[in-house]
Design a protein around this motif. Structure first.
Motif, PDB file in Angstrom:
ATOM      1  N   LEU A 291     -53.196  43.950 -65.607  1.00 36.59           N
ATOM      2  CA  LEU A 291     -54.172  45.022 -65.484  1.00 36.59           C
ATOM      3  C   LEU A 291     -54.800  45.285 -66.852  1.00 36.59           C
ATOM      4  CD1 LEU A 291     -52.297  45.560 -62.921  1.00 36.59           C
ATOM      5  CD2 LEU A 291     -53.101  47.912 -63.081  1.00 36.59           C
ATOM      6  N   PRO A 292     -56.124  45.507 -66.913  1.00 33.33           N
ATOM      7  CA  PRO A 292     -56.769  45.747 -68.215  1.00 33.33           C
ATOM      8  C   PRO A 292     -56.151  46.910 -68.978  1.00 33.33           C
ATOM      9  CG  PRO A 292     -58.416  45.352 -66.520  1.00 33.33           C
ATOM     10  CD  PRO A 292     -57.097  45.444 -65.820  1.00 33.33           C
TER      11      PRO A 292
ATOM     12  N   MET B 153     -60.249  44.454 -61.182  1.00 35.64           N
ATOM     13  CA  MET B 153     -60.257  43.344 -62.134  1.00 35.64           C
ATOM     14  C   MET B 153     -58.848  43.106 -62.683  1.00 35.64           C
ATOM     15  SD  MET B 153     -63.505  42.682 -62.029  1.00 35.64           S
ATOM     16  CE  MET B 153     -63.883  41.596 -63.407  1.00 35.64           C
ATOM     17  N   ARG B 154     -58.611  41.883 -63.078  1.00 32.16           N
ATOM     18  CA  ARG B 154     -57.385  41.519 -63.778  1.00 32.16           C
ATOM     19  C   ARG B 154     -57.766  40.722 -65.028  1.00 32.16           C
ATOM     20  NH1 ARG B 154     -55.744  44.797 -60.813  1.00 32.16           N
ATOM     21  NH2 ARG B 154     -53.891  44.761 -59.457  1.00 32.16           N
ATOM     22  N   VAL B 155     -56.854  40.700 -65.979  1.00 32.82           N
ATOM     23  CA  VAL B 155     -57.079  39.955 -67.214  1.00 32.82           C
ATOM     24  C   VAL B 155     -56.462  38.575 -67.054  1.00 32.82           C
ATOM     25  CG1 VAL B 155     -56.732  39.893 -69.711  1.00 32.82           C
ATOM     26  CG2 VAL B 155     -56.986  42.093 -68.532  1.00 32.82           C
ATOM     27  N   GLY B 156     -57.280  37.558 -67.206  1.00 32.51           N
ATOM     28  CA  GLY B 156     -56.811  36.193 -67.028  1.00 32.51           C
ATOM     29  C   GLY B 156     -56.633  35.457 -68.336  1.00 32.51           C
ATOM     30  N   MET B 157     -56.800  34.158 -68.275  1.00 30.92           N
ATOM     31  CA  MET B 157     -56.605  33.288 -69.429  1.00 30.92           C
ATOM     32  C   MET B 157     -57.569  33.650 -70.553  1.00 30.92           C
ATOM     33  SD  MET B 157     -56.712  29.131 -69.381  1.00 30.92           S
ATOM     34  CE  MET B 157     -56.530  28.145 -70.858  1.00 30.92           C
ATOM     35  N   LYS B 158     -57.049  33.732 -71.764  1.00 30.85           N
ATOM     36  CA  LYS B 158     -57.811  34.061 -72.970  1.00 30.85           C
ATOM     37  C   LYS B 158     -58.469  35.436 -72.879  1.00 30.85           C
ATOM     38  CE  LYS B 158     -58.675  29.266 -74.250  1.00 30.85           C
ATOM     39  NZ  LYS B 158     -59.671  28.246 -74.633  1.00 30.85           N
TER      40      LYS B 158
ATOM     41  N   SER C 155     -40.243  50.822 -68.214  1.00 30.98           N
ATOM     42  CA  SER C 155     -40.572  51.120 -69.602  1.00 30.98           C
ATOM     43  C   SER C 155     -41.624  50.129 -70.083  1.00 30.98           C
ATOM     44  CB  SER C 155     -39.311  51.009 -70.470  1.00 30.98           C
ATOM     45  OG  SER C 155     -38.762  49.709 -70.387  1.00 30.98           O
ATOM     46  N   GLY C 156     -42.334  50.491 -71.142  1.00 28.58           N
ATOM     47  CA  GLY C 156     -43.370  49.614 -71.652  1.00 28.58           C
ATOM     48  C   GLY C 156     -44.705  49.875 -70.982  1.00 28.58           C
ATOM     49  N   PRO C 157     -45.655  48.924 -71.103  1.00 26.44           N
ATOM     50  CA  PRO C 157     -47.013  49.137 -70.582  1.00 26.44           C
ATOM     51  C   PRO C 157     -47.103  49.181 -69.063  1.00 26.44           C
ATOM     52  CG  PRO C 157     -46.951  47.370 -72.221  1.00 26.44           C
ATOM     53  CD  PRO C 157     -45.536  47.678 -71.858  1.00 26.44           C
ATOM     54  N   MET C 158     -46.169  48.543 -68.354  1.00 23.10           N
ATOM     55  CA  MET C 158     -46.263  48.431 -66.902  1.00 23.10           C
ATOM     56  C   MET C 158     -45.870  49.724 -66.201  1.00 23.10           C
ATOM     57  SD  MET C 158     -44.749  44.625 -66.238  1.00 23.10           S
ATOM     58  CE  MET C 158     -44.779  44.907 -64.481  1.00 23.10           C
TER      59      MET C 158
END
Length: 372
Positions: free
Chosen positions: A301-302, A218-223, A254-257
């Protein structure tokens, strides 16, 4: 209709008269339809007022007589003594109030907030996809991307978050459908060839559609809505979660990724199709379905989105894209904040020509094999 040329100049005159008349009649019909739908409760916007002063009272009185709006209540530091509408709560509870009361638009009339608090309010409206308006004490309109209208005697200034509203969204969707359909047709023989090579190179499915535990990718999309994501498998089967365990120390971002340097999970064919971005071709189907766009922020990514700060979530205000401004401006060499800045610029300054330029730049990047 008139099968002769040149035709009479009266045709132009009659055309102008009929166009003028039909525009008036057409707009009158639209107004009538809107009025009927509003009486049925369709299209009414739930609105809240942030702050309370004489300006707020005038705005509430004006909006209360407008059938397009339902004034849900007032949000203020403390409950006013005399109040014509419901007191919803303190400004510290703004996010909970917006979600609980299903607020769609927020009008800020109070100017006693600090600059930092005002930025937090704006970031929160972006995160919750709430339309933000404000009424200033003094009319200082030295900014762009604003719409101004009058409510009673007060100038209501609306910040346009993105041109991707109204016709902008329609134009972008038509552009996506046309180009993704053409791409799927033209690339279909290469889809078959890629699938054969993947099966011959390593064990596992052709497409990366399942995580290690069998759940769908799954991926996080619009809204913030989740959607099923399609991609050619470029890694050994059931090795996705290693990025968070045994390979976590090789993360170069660095960061969330997470980006693994010299990733051992990538197969021989996977390394080639990643180099030329062939692994992302199945996402044209996501575009055709409406989950993604050709151009936009990268799919999220969630588990990464959970770590985003409030201002990072602005990139969720539009559909993710196969390519984007960040992808043609440095690929994986950009740090996370730089990528977010570029995506924010794209959202705030979208145009169809910008999409076309990014697609052309992507084509050049892919041909040079600049992928990972």
């Amino acid at each position: 209709i008139i099968r002769e040329f040149p035709f009479s100049r009266l045709v132009i005159i009659f055309g102008w008269i009929f166009t003028f008349a039909y525009l008036i009649v057409g707009r009158a019909i639209i107004k009538l339809i809107q009025k009927i739908l509003l009486r049925l409760g369709v299209g009414i916007r739930r609105i809240a007022v942030l702050g309370y002063n004489p300006v707020a009272r005038g705005v509430i009185a004006q909006l209360g007589s407008d059938p397009q709006y339902k004034v849900v209540g007032i949000i203020a530091r403390r409950a006013p003594l005399e109040l014509a509408v419901k007191y919803l709560g303190n400004t510290d509870e703004l996010k909970k109030i917006i979600q609980r009361q299903r607020i769609e638009e927020l009008i800020q009339v109070s100017t006693d907030s600090s600059e930092r608090e005002n930025f937090e309010i704006l970031d929160l409206c972006r995160e919750t996809h709430t339309q933000y308006h404000f009424i200033p004490d003094r009319l200082q309109l030295h900014k762009t991307k604003i719409d101004v209208q009058l409510i009673s005697d007060y100038p209501l200034i609306s910040l346009r978050i993105t041109p991707l509203e109204g016709w902008g969204r329609v134009i972008k969707r038509v552009f996506d459908i046309c180009l993704s359909s053409i791409a799927l047709i033209l690339l279909s023989p290469f889809f078959l060839l890629t699938a054969i090579l993947i099966k011959l190179d390593s064990r596992g499915p052709v497409f990366f559609t399942k995580l290690d535990d069998g759940s769908p990718v799954m991926r996080v999309g619009m809204k913030g809505e989740l959607f099923e994501f399609y991609k050619f498998r470029s890694m050994h089967d059931k090795t996705h979660m290693l990025r968070y365990t045994t390979l976590a120390e090789k993360n170069k971002r660095s960061g969330p990724m997470v980006k693994i340097e010299n990733d051992p999970r990538i197969t021989r064919v996977g390394r080639f199709i990643r180099k030329f971005d062939v692994d992302e071709w199945p996402q044209f189907w996501n575009v055709l379905k409406g989950d993604m766009s050709l151009v936009g922020p990268r799919p999220h990514l969630p588990e990464e989105v959970e770590k985003y700060d409030t201002h990072h979530r602005f990139v969720l205000s539009i559909k993710p894209g196969i390519t984007g401004l960040a992808q043609v401006s440095g690929r994986s060499n950009l740090n996370f904040e730089e990528e977010i800045s570029l995506d924010t610029f794209y959202i705030e300054n979208w145009s169809l020509w910008l999409d076309i330029k990014i697609c052309l730049l992507t084509f050049g990047v892919v041909l040079r094999g600049k992928g990972e």
